[in-house]
Scaffold this motif. Structure first.
Motif, PDB file in Angstrom:
ATOM      1  N   SER A 119       0.824  -1.210   0.000  1.00 45.97           N
ATOM      2  CA  SER A 119       0.000   0.000   0.000  1.00 45.97           C
ATOM      3  C   SER A 119       0.862   1.265   0.000  1.00 45.97           C
ATOM      4  O   SER A 119       0.341   2.373   0.137  1.00 45.97           O
ATOM      5  CB  SER A 119      -0.954  -0.006   1.201  1.00 45.97           C
ATOM      6  OG  SER A 119      -0.280   0.358   2.396  1.00 45.97           O
ATOM      7  N   GLY A 120       2.173   1.087  -0.126  1.00 50.27           N
ATOM      8  CA  GLY A 120       3.071   2.227  -0.272  1.00 50.27           C
ATOM      9  C   GLY A 120       3.729   2.699   1.010  1.00 50.27           C
ATOM     10  O   GLY A 120       4.378   3.744   1.028  1.00 50.27           O
ATOM     11  N   LYS A 121       3.579   1.926   2.085  1.00 54.23           N
ATOM     12  CA  LYS A 121       4.147   2.352   3.371  1.00 54.23           C
ATOM     13  C   LYS A 121       5.541   1.773   3.586  1.00 54.23           C
ATOM     14  O   LYS A 121       5.892   0.732   3.015  1.00 54.23           O
ATOM     15  CB  LYS A 121       3.235   1.895   4.516  1.00 54.23           C
ATOM     16  CG  LYS A 121       1.816   2.388   4.410  1.00 54.23           C
ATOM     17  CD  LYS A 121       1.730   3.890   4.596  1.00 54.23           C
ATOM     18  CE  LYS A 121       0.294   4.375   4.459  1.00 54.23           C
ATOM     19  NZ  LYS A 121       0.190   5.829   4.498  1.00 54.23           N
ATOM     20  N   ASN A 122       6.323   2.482   4.423  1.00 53.70           N
ATOM     21  CA  ASN A 122       7.623   1.963   4.852  1.00 53.70           C
ATOM     22  C   ASN A 122       7.393   1.075   6.070  1.00 53.70           C
ATOM     23  O   ASN A 122       6.928   1.540   7.106  1.00 53.70           O
ATOM     24  CB  ASN A 122       8.572   3.102   5.244  1.00 53.70           C
ATOM     25  CG  ASN A 122       8.967   3.915   4.039  1.00 53.70           C
ATOM     26  OD1 ASN A 122       9.254   3.367   2.977  1.00 53.70           O
ATOM     27  ND2 ASN A 122       8.964   5.228   4.191  1.00 53.70           N
ATOM     28  N   VAL A 123       7.726  -0.194   5.914  1.00 53.28           N
ATOM     29  CA  VAL A 123       7.354  -1.159   6.953  1.00 53.28           C
ATOM     30  C   VAL A 123       8.558  -1.965   7.437  1.00 53.28           C
ATOM     31  O   VAL A 123       9.367  -2.434   6.633  1.00 53.28           O
ATOM     32  CB  VAL A 123       6.284  -2.145   6.414  1.00 53.28           C
ATOM     33  CG1 VAL A 123       5.792  -3.068   7.521  1.00 53.28           C
ATOM     34  CG2 VAL A 123       5.112  -1.395   5.797  1.00 53.28           C
ATOM     35  N   ALA A 124       8.653  -2.081   8.765  1.00 58.62           N
ATOM     36  CA  ALA A 124       9.632  -2.982   9.364  1.00 58.62           C
ATOM     37  C   ALA A 124       8.901  -4.139  10.008  1.00 58.62           C
ATOM     38  O   ALA A 124       7.787  -3.978  10.513  1.00 58.62           O
ATOM     39  CB  ALA A 124      10.456  -2.247  10.415  1.00 58.62           C
ATOM     40  N   LEU A 125       9.524  -5.297   9.973  1.00 55.86           N
ATOM     41  CA  LEU A 125       8.964  -6.475  10.639  1.00 55.86           C
ATOM     42  C   LEU A 125      10.040  -7.034  11.565  1.00 55.86           C
ATOM     43  O   LEU A 125      11.128  -7.394  11.115  1.00 55.86           O
ATOM     44  CB  LEU A 125       8.572  -7.513   9.578  1.00 55.86           C
ATOM     45  CG  LEU A 125       8.155  -8.900  10.070  1.00 55.86           C
ATOM     46  CD1 LEU A 125       6.955  -8.840  10.996  1.00 55.86           C
ATOM     47  CD2 LEU A 125       7.841  -9.801   8.865  1.00 55.86           C
ATOM     48  N   ILE A 126       9.734  -7.037  12.858  1.00 53.75           N
ATOM     49  CA  ILE A 126      10.708  -7.575  13.817  1.00 53.75           C
ATOM     50  C   ILE A 126      10.160  -8.858  14.406  1.00 53.75           C
ATOM     51  O   ILE A 126       9.079  -8.877  15.000  1.00 53.75           O
ATOM     52  CB  ILE A 126      11.010  -6.560  14.950  1.00 53.75           C
ATOM     53  CG1 ILE A 126      11.378  -5.191  14.363  1.00 53.75           C
ATOM     54  CG2 ILE A 126      12.134  -7.082  15.827  1.00 53.75           C
ATOM     55  CD1 ILE A 126      11.725  -4.140  15.413  1.00 53.75           C
ATOM     56  N   ASP A 127      10.909  -9.904  14.210  1.00 56.34           N
ATOM     57  CA  ASP A 127      10.542 -11.229  14.715  1.00 56.34           C
ATOM     58  C   ASP A 127      11.035 -11.307  16.158  1.00 56.34           C
ATOM     59  O   ASP A 127      12.221 -11.470  16.411  1.00 56.34           O
ATOM     60  CB  ASP A 127      11.262 -12.258  13.827  1.00 56.34           C
ATOM     61  CG  ASP A 127      10.968 -13.698  14.206  1.00 56.34           C
ATOM     62  OD1 ASP A 127      10.223 -13.917  15.176  1.00 56.34           O
ATOM     63  OD2 ASP A 127      11.493 -14.589  13.514  1.00 56.34           O
ATOM     64  N   LEU A 128      10.111 -11.156  17.102  1.00 56.52           N
ATOM     65  CA  LEU A 128      10.514 -11.191  18.510  1.00 56.52           C
ATOM     66  C   LEU A 128      10.313 -12.568  19.126  1.00 56.52           C
ATOM     67  O   LEU A 128      10.409 -12.730  20.339  1.00 56.52           O
ATOM     68  CB  LEU A 128       9.743 -10.136  19.319  1.00 56.52           C
ATOM     69  CG  LEU A 128      10.257  -8.702  19.179  1.00 56.52           C
ATOM     70  CD1 LEU A 128       9.476  -7.765  20.090  1.00 56.52           C
ATOM     71  CD2 LEU A 128      11.748  -8.584  19.476  1.00 56.52           C
ATOM     72  N   ASP A 129      10.016 -13.551  18.289  1.00 60.34           N
ATOM     73  CA  ASP A 129       9.958 -14.918  18.792  1.00 60.34           C
ATOM     74  C   ASP A 129      11.391 -15.435  18.825  1.00 60.34           C
ATOM     75  O   ASP A 129      11.862 -16.089  17.895  1.00 60.34           O
ATOM     76  CB  ASP A 129       9.062 -15.770  17.893  1.00 60.34           C
ATOM     77  CG  ASP A 129       8.654 -17.064  18.576  1.00 60.34           C
ATOM     78  OD1 ASP A 129       9.320 -17.427  19.573  1.00 60.34           O
ATOM     79  OD2 ASP A 129       7.698 -17.700  18.130  1.00 60.34           O
ATOM     80  N   ARG A 180      18.450 -16.735  28.642  1.00 64.00           N
ATOM     81  CA  ARG A 180      17.454 -16.578  29.702  1.00 64.00           C
ATOM     82  C   ARG A 180      16.959 -15.136  29.766  1.00 64.00           C
ATOM     83  O   ARG A 180      17.464 -14.274  29.061  1.00 64.00           O
ATOM     84  CB  ARG A 180      18.053 -17.004  31.034  1.00 64.00           C
ATOM     85  CG  ARG A 180      18.331 -18.481  31.023  1.00 64.00           C
ATOM     86  CD  ARG A 180      18.909 -18.972  32.317  1.00 64.00           C
ATOM     87  NE  ARG A 180      19.528 -20.279  32.119  1.00 64.00           N
ATOM     88  CZ  ARG A 180      18.860 -21.402  32.040  1.00 64.00           C
ATOM     89  NH1 ARG A 180      17.565 -21.401  32.178  1.00 64.00           N
ATOM     90  NH2 ARG A 180      19.484 -22.544  31.839  1.00 64.00           N
ATOM     91  N   GLY A 181      15.994 -14.920  30.654  1.00 67.07           N
ATOM     92  CA  GLY A 181      15.294 -13.650  30.773  1.00 67.07           C
ATOM     93  C   GLY A 181      16.068 -12.378  30.486  1.00 67.07           C
ATOM     94  O   GLY A 181      15.735 -11.660  29.540  1.00 67.07           O
ATOM     95  N   GLY A 187       2.148 -16.734  24.160  1.00 64.91           N
ATOM     96  CA  GLY A 187       2.115 -16.591  25.616  1.00 64.91           C
ATOM     97  C   GLY A 187       2.383 -15.183  26.092  1.00 64.91           C
ATOM     98  O   GLY A 187       2.550 -14.260  25.304  1.00 64.91           O
ATOM     99  N   THR A 188       2.411 -15.053  27.376  1.00 67.49           N
ATOM    100  CA  THR A 188       2.575 -13.728  27.976  1.00 67.49           C
ATOM    101  C   THR A 188       3.847 -13.703  28.829  1.00 67.49           C
ATOM    102  O   THR A 188       3.865 -13.240  29.951  1.00 67.49           O
ATOM    103  CB  THR A 188       1.360 -13.391  28.853  1.00 67.49           C
ATOM    104  OG1 THR A 188       1.059 -14.531  29.654  1.00 67.49           O
ATOM    105  CG2 THR A 188       0.151 -13.055  28.024  1.00 67.49           C
ATOM    106  N   GLY A 189       4.926 -14.222  28.260  1.00 70.39           N
ATOM    107  CA  GLY A 189       6.177 -14.396  29.010  1.00 70.39           C
ATOM    108  C   GLY A 189       7.097 -13.196  29.000  1.00 70.39           C
ATOM    109  O   GLY A 189       6.666 -12.058  28.811  1.00 70.39           O
ATOM    110  N   ASP A 190       8.389 -13.474  29.206  1.00 67.43           N
ATOM    111  CA  ASP A 190       9.416 -12.433  29.358  1.00 67.43           C
ATOM    112  C   ASP A 190       9.462 -11.451  28.199  1.00 67.43           C
ATOM    113  O   ASP A 190       9.576 -10.248  28.404  1.00 67.43           O
ATOM    114  CB  ASP A 190      10.807 -13.078  29.465  1.00 67.43           C
ATOM    115  CG  ASP A 190      11.007 -13.736  30.829  1.00 67.43           C
ATOM    116  OD1 ASP A 190      10.235 -13.393  31.753  1.00 67.43           O
ATOM    117  OD2 ASP A 190      11.914 -14.565  30.945  1.00 67.43           O
ATOM    118  N   VAL A 191       9.418 -11.979  26.976  1.00 61.86           N
ATOM    119  CA  VAL A 191       9.565 -11.103  25.811  1.00 61.86           C
ATOM    120  C   VAL A 191       8.407 -10.112  25.746  1.00 61.86           C
ATOM    121  O   VAL A 191       8.604  -8.923  25.483  1.00 61.86           O
ATOM    122  CB  VAL A 191       9.656 -11.918  24.500  1.00 61.86           C
ATOM    123  CG1 VAL A 191       9.719 -10.998  23.301  1.00 61.86           C
ATOM    124  CG2 VAL A 191      10.873 -12.821  24.521  1.00 61.86           C
ATOM    125  N   ALA A 192       7.200 -10.611  26.036  1.00 62.38           N
ATOM    126  CA  ALA A 192       6.029  -9.727  26.019  1.00 62.38           C
ATOM    127  C   ALA A 192       6.189  -8.641  27.077  1.00 62.38           C
ATOM    128  O   ALA A 192       5.913  -7.462  26.820  1.00 62.38           O
ATOM    129  CB  ALA A 192       4.757 -10.525  26.249  1.00 62.38           C
TER     130      ALA A 192
END
Ligand SMILES: Nc1ncnc2c1ncn2[C@@H]1O[C@H](COP(=O)(O)OP(=O)(O)OP(=O)(O)O)[C@@H](O)[C@H]1O
Ligand SMILES: [Mg+2]
Length: 245
Positions: free
Chosen positions: A32-42, A91-92, A121-126
């Motif tokens: 759609s013409g936007k500048n987009v970043a995708l960060i894989d936080l898994d 680890r954390g 899940g709702t763990g450390d990264v979240a």
């Protein structure tokens, strides 16, 4: 640092399609013409390099990482930083550093959107994400199935508690429609997305059909023009753009 609107794609449950939604939403926004970043936080279960079929590694300049560009999207993943398919055993506290590293030490440039593919899940990264990127908003992914919505609700509750805005719910694998315009089959039940949105006081942004992977494509889970999901992701991107205009 990160510019633009940050949207975390979450759900309490694994395997509901967070990564698939993240990748396809990011590519649709880029179209759609936007500048987009995708960060894989898994960090442990990264899958974005695989879904996008990225085999190259990012280069660094002056200790800053240049993100990989694929399908018009700038991408960063833990998968780029480790060898082969080695397991990540951090680890954390180190996880927290990773969230910071991916946001601070990457040359993202000017962005309209940053899509974060979150681990289940709702763990450390979240928690780290909530603390470190307080401006991020959330899209909660669920399937129509009761168990999925029940668990997804926890992710939503966490967002509300930490005062992150929930943009809405994406109900994935909502139905199967073998022939366009004809009968829809609700294989995983009906109404889960609706119920979840109601409980979280938000709306259903999209109901995405089940679609077979495109055999022979190097990126079978990035939906190509002419497919139902390509159209649905364009609509979802348009909706997100509308909400951010
Ligand atoms: N709409 C869909 N139709 C058919 N298959 C789908 C659909 N959405 C996702 N899938 C498939 O479901 C599987 C799980 O998807 P995905 O990896 O995106 O889920 P996830 O929530 O990110 O999982 P995890 O919690 O492990 O990170 C993948 O094989 C993906 O291709
Ligand atoms: Mg995933």
């Amino acid at each position: 640092m990160l510019s633009g609107s940050v949207i975390a794609v979450t759900s309490g449950k694994g395997g509901v399609g967070k990564s698939t939604v993240s990748v396809n939403l990011a590519t649709a926004l880029a179209r759609s013409g936007k500048n987009v970043a995708l960060i894989d936080l898994d960090i442990y279960g990264f899958s974005v390099p695989n879904i996008m079929n990225i085999s190259s590694r990012p280069k660094t300049i002056n200790q800053k990482i240049i993100p990989i560009e694929a399908h018009g999207v700038k991408v960063m993943s833990m998968g780029f930083l480790i060898k082969g398919n080695d397991p990540v055993v951090w680890r954390g506290p180190m996880l927290g550093k990773m969230v910071e590293h991916f946001t601070k030490d990457v040359m993202w440039g000017e962005l309209d959107y940053v899509i974060l593919d979150m681990p289940p899940g709702t763990g450390d990264v979240a928690l780290d994400m909530h603390n470190f990127i307080p401006q991020s908003k959330e899209i909660i992914v669920t399937t129509p199935h009761q168990t999925a919505t029940h668990v997804a609700e926890r992710a939503g509750t966490m967002a509300i508690k930490s005062e992150h805005e929930i943009i809405g719910v994406v109900e994935n694998m909502s139905y199967f429609q073998p022939i366009e315009g004809q009968d829809k089959y609700y294989l995983f039940g009906k109404g889960g997305g609706e119920a979840l949105a109601e409980n979280l006081h938000t709306e259903v942004l999209a109901r995405l059909p089940i679609q077979e992977p495109q055999e022979g494509s190097p990126t079978p889970a990035i939906y190509e023009e002419g497919t139902q999901l390509y159209t649905e992701y364009n609509k979802l991107a348009a909706k997100i753009n509308e909400l951010h205009s």
